[in-house]
Design an enzyme around this catalytic site. Structure first.
Site, PDB file in Angstrom:
ATOM      1  N   LEU A 152      -6.595   0.454   0.151  1.00 14.70           N
ATOM      2  CA  LEU A 152      -5.283   0.098   0.691  1.00 14.70           C
ATOM      3  C   LEU A 152      -5.054   0.795   2.026  1.00 14.70           C
ATOM      4  O   LEU A 152      -4.409   0.247   2.923  1.00 14.70           O
ATOM      5  CB  LEU A 152      -4.173   0.452  -0.300  1.00 14.70           C
ATOM      6  N   TYR A 153      -5.561   2.015   2.171  1.00 15.33           N
ATOM      7  CA  TYR A 153      -5.463   2.713   3.454  1.00 15.33           C
ATOM      8  C   TYR A 153      -6.016   1.848   4.573  1.00 15.33           C
ATOM      9  O   TYR A 153      -5.358   1.624   5.597  1.00 15.33           O
ATOM     10  CB  TYR A 153      -6.219   4.040   3.374  1.00 15.33           C
ATOM     11  N   ALA A 154      -7.236   1.338   4.385  1.00 12.58           N
ATOM     12  CA  ALA A 154      -7.851   0.482   5.404  1.00 12.58           C
ATOM     13  C   ALA A 154      -7.026  -0.778   5.625  1.00 12.58           C
ATOM     14  O   ALA A 154      -6.840  -1.230   6.769  1.00 12.58           O
ATOM     15  CB  ALA A 154      -9.273   0.129   4.988  1.00 12.58           C
ATOM     16  N   THR A 156      -3.794  -1.227   5.255  1.00 10.14           N
ATOM     17  CA  THR A 156      -2.568  -0.980   6.012  1.00 10.14           C
ATOM     18  C   THR A 156      -2.859  -0.716   7.485  1.00 10.14           C
ATOM     19  O   THR A 156      -2.087  -1.109   8.364  1.00 10.14           O
ATOM     20  CB  THR A 156      -1.782   0.205   5.427  1.00 10.14           C
TER      21      THR A 156
END
Length: 353
Positions: A152-154, A156
């Site tokens: 999810l980091y990537a 976002t």
């Protein structure tokens, strides 16, 4: 003298960049929420150093507070915005996904709205090598597809890039997205591998080594990263003015003054070699707890730095042994510890690399 807004100014990279710009005589508005993702005491100590400069003005508030963000610059309109504030960490995004949506998407949108209102000469925003995700083409180039995020980091961060492109197109905001590759060095984040490895080895604790050590990263020393950012500040993207150099593929948008740029040296180091370097610099062997790959991790990152070189005549070049030694020196001084006197403990540490 230039008026800067730096979000995340008390963070690892923001601190180094703000200190460099202030030392050169520029004015900096620093904006940081001082969140507790890791110990805020480290952020506050960085901030104390920055506050010694007369050109530094600090605001403590979250990015999502649009009114606070607007008030921060109304008396000091930024000529250049460098957006570094974010919720970082691949693995933490599995545990606390809402913080990533809030900071990296909603918070970045607030920065874009500020840029739409104040029209800086250049908007620069920090993305990540994680956006390349499951891309099998090595090295990673800025025009490669980045449609298969593994965390999810990537996702976002990729979403932030897409929003920034839309704003650049709609409102003619000159914008550069820089993709960082495993930044390390003094004053680094405690959740990163180098910090945790050093702490564990000094204390005699084991370290968890994921992927059974069969990973490699394109490490970037923080001062090299700052040098690249400072040079990119002057490399303002202009729609229609594409870099034409042999062997260089420009990422400039065909419909906006917008560009993505890798910041890295393009020389990955294997994880086990990295650990050996840390052991040498600390002066003690590591106790290794070998584990399989963690969700969201990729086995290899390697940047194609040719566009950065074409734009700035510069590529990060500090060797990992030199950079790790500088970090270990800082760590020991900061914590007042030495390898020979370290006290042992038991719990293993999980590191982000």
């Amino acid at each position: 003298m230039t008026q800067f807004l730096i979000t995340g100014s008390a963070g690892f990279i923001g601190f180094h960049l703000a200190r460099r710009l202030l030392a050169e005589g520029h004015q900096v508005v620093g904006y940081d929420a001082l969140t507790d993702y890791y110990d805020p005491a480290l952020k506050r100590e960085r901030n104390v150093i920055l506050q010694a400069f007369p050109g530094y003005h600090f605001i403590e508030a979250p990015l999502e507070d649009r009114d606070a963000l607007m008030r921060a610059v109304e008396k000091r309109p930024p000529e250049v915005i460098v957006h570094l504030a974010a919720q970082a960490g691949v693995r933490y995004s599995i545990e606390e996904p809402e913080t990533y949506v809030s900071s990296n998407l909603t918070g970045s949108w607030a920065v874009l709205e500020l840029a739409r209102m104040f029209r800086p000469k250049h908007l620069l925003m920090a993305s990540t090598s994680s956006v390349y995700g499951a891309n099998e083409k090595i090295p990673f180039g800025e025009t490669d597809r980045a449609d298969f995020p593994m965390s999810l980091y990537a996702a976002t961060k990729k979403g932030m890039e897409a929003m920034a492109h839309a704003y650049a197109h709609l409102f003619a905001i000159p914008s550069t997205m820089f993709r960082f590759f495993t930044v390390y060095g003094p004053w680094g984040r405690p959740d990163m591998a180098l910090f945790k490895f050093t702490s564990a080895i000094l204390a005699g604790r084991p370290i968890d080594v994921y992927g059974n050590g069969r990973m490699a990263r394109d490490f970037t020393y923080v001062e090299d990263l700052v040098e690249a950012i400072v040079r990119l500040i002057g490399a303002v993207p202009v729609q229609g003015m594409r870099i034409v150099e042999k062997g260089v593929i420009d990422s400039l948008s065909p419909i906006a003054p917008y560009r993505t740029v890798n910041i890295a040296g393009g020389r990955p180091v294997e994880l086990m070699e990295f650990i050996r370097i840390v052991e040498t610099c600390v002066g003690k062997p590591a106790r290794l707890n070998m584990l399989p790959m963690q969700p969201g991790d990729v086995p290899l990152t390697r940047a194609d730095p040719s566009l950065l070189r074409a734009l700035t005549d510069y590529v990060p070049n500090t060797g990992v042994a030199e950079g790790v030694a500088a970090f270990v020196d800082w760590y020991c001084a900061y914590n007042d510890v030495f390898a020979a006197d370290a006290q042992s403990a038991a719990a293993p540490l999980v590191a982000t690399i």
